[in-house]
Design a protein around this motif. Structure first.
Motif, PDB file in Angstrom:
ATOM      1  N   GLU A  74       0.824  -1.205   0.000  1.00 51.89           N
ATOM      2  CA  GLU A  74       0.000   0.000   0.000  1.00 51.89           C
ATOM      3  C   GLU A  74       0.861   1.259   0.000  1.00 51.89           C
ATOM      4  OE1 GLU A  74      -2.395  -0.518   3.432  1.00 51.89           O
ATOM      5  OE2 GLU A  74      -3.638  -2.113   2.563  1.00 51.89           O
ATOM      6  N   SER A  77       2.449   1.798  -3.502  1.00 51.77           N
ATOM      7  CA  SER A  77       1.512   2.316  -4.500  1.00 51.77           C
ATOM      8  C   SER A  77       1.374   3.833  -4.393  1.00 51.77           C
ATOM      9  CB  SER A  77       0.146   1.651  -4.327  1.00 51.77           C
ATOM     10  OG  SER A  77      -0.444   2.018  -3.079  1.00 51.77           O
ATOM     11  N   ASP A 145      -0.942   1.787 -10.409  1.00 47.43           N
ATOM     12  CA  ASP A 145      -2.104   0.906 -10.520  1.00 47.43           C
ATOM     13  C   ASP A 145      -1.690  -0.560 -10.407  1.00 47.43           C
ATOM     14  OD1 ASP A 145      -3.638   3.147 -10.868  1.00 47.43           O
ATOM     15  OD2 ASP A 145      -3.641   3.027 -13.061  1.00 47.43           O
ATOM     16  N   ALA A 146      -0.540  -0.900 -11.000  1.00 51.40           N
ATOM     17  CA  ALA A 146      -0.084  -2.292 -10.952  1.00 51.40           C
ATOM     18  C   ALA A 146       0.219  -2.718  -9.527  1.00 51.40           C
ATOM     19  CB  ALA A 146       1.150  -2.471 -11.845  1.00 51.40           C
ATOM     20  N   ARG A 148      -1.071  -1.313  -6.790  1.00 49.23           N
ATOM     21  CA  ARG A 148      -2.325  -1.298  -6.021  1.00 49.23           C
ATOM     22  C   ARG A 148      -3.155  -2.549  -6.300  1.00 49.23           C
ATOM     23  NH1 ARG A 148      -4.215   2.973  -7.976  1.00 49.23           N
ATOM     24  NH2 ARG A 148      -3.380   4.415  -6.426  1.00 49.23           N
ATOM     25  N   ASN A 149      -3.160  -3.014  -7.536  1.00 46.97           N
ATOM     26  CA  ASN A 149      -3.995  -4.153  -7.917  1.00 46.97           C
ATOM     27  C   ASN A 149      -3.305  -5.493  -7.718  1.00 46.97           C
ATOM     28  OD1 ASN A 149      -5.986  -2.327  -8.728  1.00 46.97           O
ATOM     29  ND2 ASN A 149      -5.153  -2.187 -10.812  1.00 46.97           N
ATOM     30  N   ASN A 151      -1.954  -8.840  -6.105  1.00 43.25           N
ATOM     31  CA  ASN A 151      -2.622  -9.707  -5.139  1.00 43.25           C
ATOM     32  C   ASN A 151      -1.696 -10.080  -3.993  1.00 43.25           C
ATOM     33  OD1 ASN A 151      -5.047  -9.834  -6.618  1.00 43.25           O
ATOM     34  ND2 ASN A 151      -4.172 -11.417  -7.960  1.00 43.25           N
TER      35      ASN A 151
END
Length: 748
Positions: A74, A77, A145-146, A148-149, A151
């Motif tokens: 987090e 990002s 974005d990569a 944040r998204n 997994n």
């Protein structure tokens, strides 16, 4: 020409031809050169390195996304734009990529229960080995974005599958997007250890720290050796599908450290380990085994990742380290002055503190140590390259390891039966025997090598008794064949009487090391600069020359092996690196004292009254005047001097000789003078003290006598009063009086 001369000529004809040219664009520069040197001789190749301005940078961020790194993801990002902006301040040609990893999808690394393969922990995605989430790009928003998204998942054991991810990120050049002409940075971020080659076959699992202990039902033992069942070694190839997922996670073992190191060198990758404080020791040791790698301390939430990457990049880009992939037959020694003057060459392949525009010159001394046994290897091509940079210098090396006269058709090559006893061919004047025959003229046969008369040739002076081949070889047809040893040890000589490993040792090294000498037939053959049984004695006496007077050991000793041996005995005891110190000797203090007194304190016998002359005559010490009490630094060779002048004032100074053998004097500004004595004051003070003491004693006496008198008077008064009250009149008492009458008295 005799046989020995022919053999000597053949040995001298071994040579190497060197031709160098540049592979790359900006960082390396060298003039192509072609030269021929004899074997065991050195050929120099000079080239330059310069850090290119605005050189392209590819940064791929590889992150551990096990559950413990959720907060770090987090934070990263949020810092994507700042990281991109910071790196673009360094170079405008910058690209950024992102990938994540967890571990292999087999037990005991992750739980293989169906529900745990969907979500091994609360809020976790399905576990995976490695995913390339974003190839290298200039779009920092895409990076944010990569991240944040990406997994977050979980696994069972503490170490992670980071080595699988590192290998794929390095070798999948087209998938990641590594450019040929760019500096490649691979940032590896984790808070845990790593699995390596062999862990795929067997892994140790700590049950007490597992959240799945009830599911495992392995009993009450605390530690188990579980078989991962992956026995296929890692092949070091790219295995990413169209989605960027590593597909061989279940099929191949983890790569080894050496495999990672080979691929890092092959693809010119600078690997940066960004790890938490608990893992610093592990990854610091790991970086020592991977070329061009470094490490940095990551905060618990990765908030310092931008500064960490910037600092590590500056550290990497300001350092150049030269390496080569030459074979063992070729020895390369690098010399450079780095950023110093060219006259200050030192043996080093690494220079620090470089900035954009700085040019560093290197000299590579290339020596052919030995000819390879395979003639196909007599022509080699190798690279000299800066670590972590995709630039290199290509060196073509041609070794001349044979002679034309060793081949049919040459006039010195004969295969007729009248040469070499019919058991070989004559090449360059030397017999090359057929299999099963040997000897100078191939006169010996392996079948007849045990006859006593042949054994006599294997003993010194053709003796009939004594050890054969010094008990360190076998005798074949009167010729000793010495035993072969490992570890670079050799036995040689016509009777195997020589070796290269029984010479004297110094500080644990044979003949004090290769820079001092080498072991030949049990004795040290020293370099011309050294002597002694172990080549431990330096012949050069310049280290013993005193900077004070230019004499060997200041004239107070003699130079032995580059060190001064001082005179000891009598009333003078000398010591020091140059025998310049002597506690019982006057030294040069007395020589300088009058000049120091004049130049610093303007007094003394050297002070001139005549204004037409120099103030202090011939004095030219020009001392440095300092405030406060002066002290000597004995470690730098300073001598402390102190004297009393005509006013009984103490003045002090120190002197030394610097590196250029120039005299330097430091003097204390203020003299230490005794306080002035006022005689009259002392006399008057003594008289006054005597008078005061007398008056005090007189007053004390008077006080004592007065007190005593008053006490006596008071006692008297008391007694008198008491007597008054005790006195009474007796009525019958008559005073005893006598009355006389004068008969001649006429009055009445």
């Amino acid at each position: 020409m005799n046989d020995d001369e022919l053999i000597s000529r053949r040995k001298k004809q071994n040579a190497d031809r060197v031709r160098a040219y540049r592979k790359g664009k900006k960082d390396l520069g060298a003039m192509p050169s072609t030269s021929t040197v004899q074997s065991d001789e050195m050929q120099q190749l000079r080239f330059a390195y310069s850090q290119a301005q605005d050189y392209p940078v590819d940064l791929y961020y590889l992150m551990d996304l096990s559950r413990s790194m959720k907060n770090d993801k987090e934070k990263l990002s949020l810092l994507g734009d700042l990281l991109s902006e910071t790196m673009r301040n360094i170079t405008s040609n910058f690209r950024l990529g992102f990938g994540s990893f967890v571990d292999k999808l087999v037990m005991p690394y992750v739980s293989t229960m169906p529900k745990n393969l969907q979500s091994p922990c609360d809020g976790c995605a399905a576990p995976y080995g490695y995913i390339n989430a974003m190839s290298l790009s200039t779009n920092s928003k895409y990076f944010t974005d990569a991240v944040r998204n990406a997994n977050v998942s979980g696994n069972l054991d503490a170490p992670e599958g980071g080595f699988d991810a590192i290998m794929q990120a390095i070798v999948c050049k087209s998938d990641i997007g590594w450019r040929d002409q760019a500096r490649h940075l691979l940032v590896f971020s984790t808070d845990a250890g790593f699995h390596y080659a062999g862990d795929g076959k067997k892994s140790f699992f700590d049950v007490t720290n597992s959240s799945s202990i009830k599911e495992l039902t392995l009993g009450k033992l605390e530690l188990f050796a579980l078989l991962g069942g992956i026995v296929q070694p890692n092949d070091g190839l790219c295995h990413l599908d169209e989605k960027g997922t590593y597909t061989y996670s279940k099929l191949q073992d983890y790569p080894s450290i050496s495999q990672i190191n080979v691929k890092v060198k092959e693809h010119s990758i600078n690997l940066i380990f960004a790890v938490t404080s608990e893992q610093i020791g592990v990854y610091e040791e790991l970086s020592k085994h991977i070329e061009g790698s470094s490490w940095g301390k990551l905060s618990n939430d990765s908030s310092n990742v931008v500064d960490l990457v910037k600092d590590q990049y500056n550290k990497i880009s300001s350092t150049v380290e030269m390496k080569s992939n030459a074979s063992k037959a070729v020895d390369i020694i690098y010399k450079s002055a780095c950023l110093g003057t060219e006259g200050d060459l030192m043996v080093t392949n690494k220079c620090d503190g470089l900035k954009v525009g700085d040019v560093v010159y290197f000299t590579a001394e290339i020596t052919l140590k030995e000819c390879p046994k395979d003639p196909k290897e007599w022509k080699q091509i190798f690279q000299i390259y800066p670590v972590g940079v995709s630039e290199s210098l290509i060196v073509e090396l041609e070794m001349i390891c044979d002679c034309p006269c060793e081949h049919p058709g040459h006039y010195l090559y004969k295969e007729t039966p009248d040469v070499c006893e019919g058991n070989g061919v004559l090449a360059c004047g030397v017999c090359l025997c057929n299999t099963g025959h040997f000897g100078k003229n191939c006169e010996c046969s392996a079948a007849n090598s045990s006859f006593p008369e042949m054994e006599r040739g294997c003993r010194p002076q053709n003796s009939a008794t004594g050890p054969i081949c010094s008990n360190r070889g076998t005798c074949d047809c009167g010729v000793c064949h010495c035993n072969k040893l490992d570890g670079g040890k050799e036995i040689s000589g016509p009777y195997c009487e020589c070796d290269n490993y029984t010479c004297d040792l110094n500080k644990g090294e044979m003949c004090s090391g290769p820079e001092h000498g080498r072991c030949v037939c049990g004795k040290c053959v020293c370099d011309p600069k050294y002597t002694g049984s172990a080549c431990d004695c330096l012949l050069d006496q310049s280290p013993c020359v005193s900077p004070e007077n230019g004499k060997i050991c200041s004239g107070n000793g003699h130079c032995s092996c580059g060190k001064c041996i001082c005179i000891a005995g009598g009333d003078r005891q000398y010591y020091g690196d140059f025998c310049e110190k002597c506690p019982t000797c006057p030294g040069r203090c007395a020589e300088f004292k009058d000049c120091v007194l004049c130049e610093v304190h303007e007094r003394g016998p050297m002070l001139q009254d005549d204004i037409s002359q120099a103030k202090c005559g011939n004095c030219s010490l020009h001392p440095i005047i300092e405030e406060g009490k002066i002290e000597a630094n004995e470690t730098s060779g300073e001598h402390l001097c102190s004297f009393y002048d005509d006013e009984d004032c103490l003045y002090a100074y120190v002197y030394l000789y610097d590196e250029t053998r120039q005299l330097r004097v430091r003097a204390q500004r203020e003299r230490e003078c005794p306080p002035k004595i006022f005689i009259l004051g002392i006399v008057l003070g003594v008289i006054a003290a005597i008078v005061l003491v007398g008056l005090a004693l007189l007053m004390l006496w008077k006080m004592v006598t007065t007190i005593h008198d008053r006490r006596e008077f008071a006692r008297f008064e008391k007694e008198r009063m008491m007597a008054k009250w005790d006195t009474g009149e007796n009525p019958i008492y008559k005073q005893a009086t006598t009355t006389f009458k004068n008969p001649t008295y006429a009055g009445k």
